[in-house]
Design a protein around this motif. Structure first.
Motif, PDB file in Angstrom:
ATOM      1  N   GLY A 139      54.543  55.016  68.544  1.00  0.00           N
ATOM      2  CA  GLY A 139      54.522  53.583  68.284  1.00  0.00           C
ATOM      3  C   GLY A 139      54.816  52.687  69.474  1.00  0.00           C
ATOM      4  N   GLN A 191      53.477  48.719  69.845  1.00  0.00           N
ATOM      5  CA  GLN A 191      54.108  47.530  69.281  1.00  0.00           C
ATOM      6  C   GLN A 191      55.053  46.853  70.263  1.00  0.00           C
ATOM      7  N   LYS A 214      58.528  42.720  69.630  1.00  0.00           N
ATOM      8  CA  LYS A 214      57.255  43.358  69.308  1.00  0.00           C
ATOM      9  C   LYS A 214      56.100  42.422  69.637  1.00  0.00           C
ATOM     10  N   THR A 257      48.705  46.792  68.468  1.00  0.00           N
ATOM     11  CA  THR A 257      47.946  47.841  67.793  1.00  0.00           C
ATOM     12  C   THR A 257      46.552  47.373  67.393  1.00  0.00           C
ATOM     13  N   ASP A 265      48.758  56.898  69.168  1.00  0.00           N
ATOM     14  CA  ASP A 265      50.062  56.357  69.541  1.00  0.00           C
ATOM     15  C   ASP A 265      51.119  56.924  68.606  1.00  0.00           C
TER      16      ASP A 265
END
Length: 199
Positions: free
Chosen positions: A56, A59, A30, A34, A53
């Motif tokens: 996700g 990330q 990750k 963000t 988003d």
């Protein structure tokens, strides 16, 4: 035969651009983009003043990569919108293989040799972009056009450049939504209000 030889030469000449950069660190974890995305251009009223988003992805990828991907997809979608309307309004070129103005059926009618040349051409463009990225250059996101035909970009001040970047980003987003709606309405007639069936 001549076309096949040209395609082979072009494919081989662009292959060196895909040589991996052994100096670059591998990022498989990750990256927490963000927070960085929240302050990027384009986080505006239509996105609720926050990034959009839903799955996700931010990330797992750097923010600048995501922005370049969004711009590239937006530019492609703007061209796709023109391609969807052009045959319906202007008609087809003088062609022996593609005779329909239906954009989906035209894909199947195009000769395989044309598709091979198209993919090699796109691969060459991506190779140039990739090689530029390895050298620290960028062919995406510098301005509203990769090639500034009118040579006006450098004449703009910082606020005007920011405004042009935002316009391109929003037009690209609109084009992606528009093209998706054409395809949805094509396969599911009546799924998009206001569009005629089969549009």
């Amino acid at each position: 035969m001549k076309t096949s030889a040209i395609v082979a030469i072009l494919a081989v000449s662009g292959a060196s651009a895909f040589t991996p950069n052994t100096n670059a660190p591998q990022q498989l974890t990750k990256v927490g983009a963000t927070a960085e995305l929240d302050n990027m251009l384009g986080v505006d009223i239509e996105t609720g003043k926050k990034i959009f988003d839903p799955v996700g992805l931010a990330q797992w990828a750097p923010a600048d990569f995501l922005r370049k991907a969004e711009l590239s997809n937006g530019r492609s979608a703007m061209l796709a919108n023109v391609g969807w309307f052009w045959p319906k309004i202007v008609g087809t070129f003088d062609s022996q293989d593609v005779t329909t103005t239906d954009p989906i059926k035209a894909i199947a009618e195009a000769d395989l040799q044309w598709w091979a040349q198209f993919f090699v051409f796109c691969g060459m463009l991506e190779a140039v972009k990739y090689r530029g990225e390895l050298e620290g250059k960028s062919y995406t996101g510098e301005g509203p056009a990769v090639i500034d035909w009118a040579k006006q970009w450098d004449k703009l001040n910082a606020d005007q450049k920011e405004s042009m970047r935002l316009k391109e980003l929003k037009n690209g987003r609109l084009a992606m939504l528009g093209f998706a709606s054409y395809v949805a309405n094509y396969y599911i007639p009546g799924s998009v209000p206001g569009l005629p069936a089969g549009f």
